[in-house]
Design a protein around this motif. Sequence first.
Motif, PDB file in Angstrom:
ATOM      1  N   GLN A 104      15.793   2.853  -0.480  1.00 53.43           N
ATOM      2  CA  GLN A 104      16.832   1.876  -1.031  1.00 53.43           C
ATOM      3  C   GLN A 104      18.109   2.501   0.021  1.00 53.43           C
ATOM      4  O   GLN A 104      18.804   1.736   0.271  1.00 53.43           O
ATOM      5  CB  GLN A 104      17.252   2.315  -2.673  1.00 53.43           C
ATOM      6  CG  GLN A 104      18.008   1.849  -3.120  1.00 53.43           C
ATOM      7  CD  GLN A 104      18.394   2.398  -4.777  1.00 53.43           C
ATOM      8  OE1 GLN A 104      17.103   2.432  -5.075  1.00 53.43           O
ATOM      9  NE2 GLN A 104      19.569   2.617  -5.272  1.00 53.43           N
ATOM     10  N   ARG A 149       2.901   2.916  -7.600  1.00 55.99           N
ATOM     11  CA  ARG A 149       4.455   0.971  -8.520  1.00 55.99           C
ATOM     12  C   ARG A 149       5.365   0.915  -7.594  1.00 55.99           C
ATOM     13  O   ARG A 149       5.613  -0.417  -7.447  1.00 55.99           O
ATOM     14  CB  ARG A 149       4.117   0.819 -10.346  1.00 55.99           C
ATOM     15  CG  ARG A 149       3.446   0.765 -10.944  1.00 55.99           C
ATOM     16  CD  ARG A 149       3.862   0.421 -12.281  1.00 55.99           C
ATOM     17  NE  ARG A 149       4.314   1.713 -12.772  1.00 55.99           N
ATOM     18  CZ  ARG A 149       3.855   3.257 -13.876  1.00 55.99           C
ATOM     19  NH1 ARG A 149       2.446   2.975 -13.850  1.00 55.99           N
ATOM     20  NH2 ARG A 149       4.445   3.783 -14.222  1.00 55.99           N
ATOM     21  N   ALA A 152       4.569  -0.877  -3.900  1.00 57.76           N
ATOM     22  CA  ALA A 152       4.300  -2.341  -4.636  1.00 57.76           C
ATOM     23  C   ALA A 152       5.978  -2.286  -3.977  1.00 57.76           C
ATOM     24  O   ALA A 152       5.971  -3.194  -3.862  1.00 57.76           O
ATOM     25  CB  ALA A 152       3.607  -2.459  -5.319  1.00 57.76           C
ATOM     26  N   GLU A 153       6.587  -1.568  -4.928  1.00 55.15           N
ATOM     27  CA  GLU A 153       8.207  -2.347  -4.923  1.00 55.15           C
ATOM     28  C   GLU A 153       9.103  -2.554  -3.673  1.00 55.15           C
ATOM     29  O   GLU A 153       9.508  -3.526  -2.472  1.00 55.15           O
ATOM     30  CB  GLU A 153       8.817  -1.615  -5.683  1.00 55.15           C
ATOM     31  CG  GLU A 153       8.402  -1.976  -7.122  1.00 55.15           C
ATOM     32  CD  GLU A 153       9.225  -1.277  -8.430  1.00 55.15           C
ATOM     33  OE1 GLU A 153      10.241  -0.656  -8.176  1.00 55.15           O
ATOM     34  OE2 GLU A 153       8.441  -1.010  -9.694  1.00 55.15           O
ATOM     35  N   GLU A 154       8.552  -1.032  -2.722  1.00 52.23           N
ATOM     36  CA  GLU A 154       9.119  -1.012  -1.716  1.00 52.23           C
ATOM     37  C   GLU A 154       8.767  -1.836  -0.518  1.00 52.23           C
ATOM     38  O   GLU A 154       8.610  -2.266   0.908  1.00 52.23           O
ATOM     39  CB  GLU A 154       8.835   1.106  -1.325  1.00 52.23           C
ATOM     40  CG  GLU A 154       9.619   1.156  -2.179  1.00 52.23           C
ATOM     41  CD  GLU A 154       8.725   3.396  -1.575  1.00 52.23           C
ATOM     42  OE1 GLU A 154       9.859   3.615  -1.545  1.00 52.23           O
ATOM     43  OE2 GLU A 154       7.895   3.222  -1.144  1.00 52.23           O
ATOM     44  N   ALA A 155       6.786  -1.618  -0.672  1.00 48.29           N
ATOM     45  CA  ALA A 155       6.519  -3.253   0.315  1.00 48.29           C
ATOM     46  C   ALA A 155       7.126  -4.038   0.604  1.00 48.29           C
ATOM     47  O   ALA A 155       7.164  -5.164   1.754  1.00 48.29           O
ATOM     48  CB  ALA A 155       5.063  -2.933  -0.356  1.00 48.29           C
ATOM     49  N   GLU A 156       7.951  -5.016  -0.465  1.00 52.78           N
ATOM     50  CA  GLU A 156       8.433  -6.218  -0.303  1.00 52.78           C
ATOM     51  C   GLU A 156       9.906  -5.595   0.041  1.00 52.78           C
ATOM     52  O   GLU A 156      10.428  -6.824   0.974  1.00 52.78           O
ATOM     53  CB  GLU A 156       9.117  -6.422  -1.822  1.00 52.78           C
ATOM     54  CG  GLU A 156       8.167  -6.726  -2.595  1.00 52.78           C
ATOM     55  CD  GLU A 156       7.614  -8.416  -2.703  1.00 52.78           C
ATOM     56  OE1 GLU A 156       8.499  -7.933  -1.843  1.00 52.78           O
ATOM     57  OE2 GLU A 156       5.927  -7.947  -2.396  1.00 52.78           O
ATOM     58  N   SER A 157      10.316  -5.063   1.300  1.00 50.01           N
ATOM     59  CA  SER A 157      11.065  -4.525   1.419  1.00 50.01           C
ATOM     60  C   SER A 157      10.722  -3.832   3.032  1.00 50.01           C
ATOM     61  O   SER A 157      11.161  -4.051   4.296  1.00 50.01           O
ATOM     62  CB  SER A 157      12.174  -3.469   1.752  1.00 50.01           C
ATOM     63  OG  SER A 157      12.653  -3.912  -0.124  1.00 50.01           O
ATOM     64  N   SER A 159      10.010  -5.802   5.934  1.00 48.73           N
ATOM     65  CA  SER A 159      10.244  -7.172   6.836  1.00 48.73           C
ATOM     66  C   SER A 159      11.571  -6.591   6.981  1.00 48.73           C
ATOM     67  O   SER A 159      12.066  -6.878   8.089  1.00 48.73           O
ATOM     68  CB  SER A 159      10.369  -7.828   6.003  1.00 48.73           C
ATOM     69  OG  SER A 159      10.821  -8.285   4.814  1.00 48.73           O
ATOM     70  N   CYS A 160      12.371  -5.394   6.456  1.00 47.39           N
ATOM     71  CA  CYS A 160      13.734  -5.790   7.027  1.00 47.39           C
ATOM     72  C   CYS A 160      13.791  -4.413   8.028  1.00 47.39           C
ATOM     73  O   CYS A 160      14.775  -4.255   8.662  1.00 47.39           O
ATOM     74  CB  CYS A 160      14.546  -4.971   5.930  1.00 47.39           C
ATOM     75  SG  CYS A 160      14.834  -5.834   4.269  1.00 47.39           S
TER      76      CYS A 160
END
Length: 208
Positions: A104, A149, A152-157, A159-160
């Motif tokens: 973040q 958990r 898992a959320e951080e993995a979505e970012s 690619s940034c």
Amino acid sequence: MDKKGMLVVISGFSGVGKGTVSRALVEKYGYSLSVSATTRQPRKGEVDGKDYYFKSEEDFLRLIDYNGFIEYAQYVEHYYGTPRKFVEDELAAGHVVILEIEVQGAMKIKEQYPNAVLLFVTAPSIGELKARLEGRGTEEAAVIEKRMRRAAEEAESISCYEYLVCNEDGQLEKCMDTIHSIIEKESCRVSAQAEFVKSLKEGLKDYL
């Protein structure tokens, strides 16, 4: 040629060893490490002002009001932030500044400093990542579950980020040298040498 400062953001899942990697880079290559502030309690062996600036929530929120952070975020019930003055002074002096912060915060840094280099450090597998968290012996099972958990959320970012680097167990030197080579390459980009390019054009304009 005047050396331009560079901001390097190192993020990664909790337990991946990004703090160890960051400190090793500073020790071997002389980079500047920005020490984050946090409201969490120190872990065993951590030193105030070296590992983190440990602050009460009241003091942390006061610094937010004074615009004392480049970025700040709440992570697993605690605040983390990057003090502004140190980073800006080091960049002005032409130094490479390493920020070890979570996803973040990294996105906020990129908004303010578009030329910042973003690296994400990972373990070789999710199984090893969880094993590292459990091996710390400092976290309760519920906290480990929260961190997984969050991973898992951080993995979505991921690619940034511009670069993904694997920190294999027992291969710290390899991971560190990979990051150093990335920093060296990035420092040679034309966009990173805008002032020098401008001076070249100025010096050659009489020959046009």
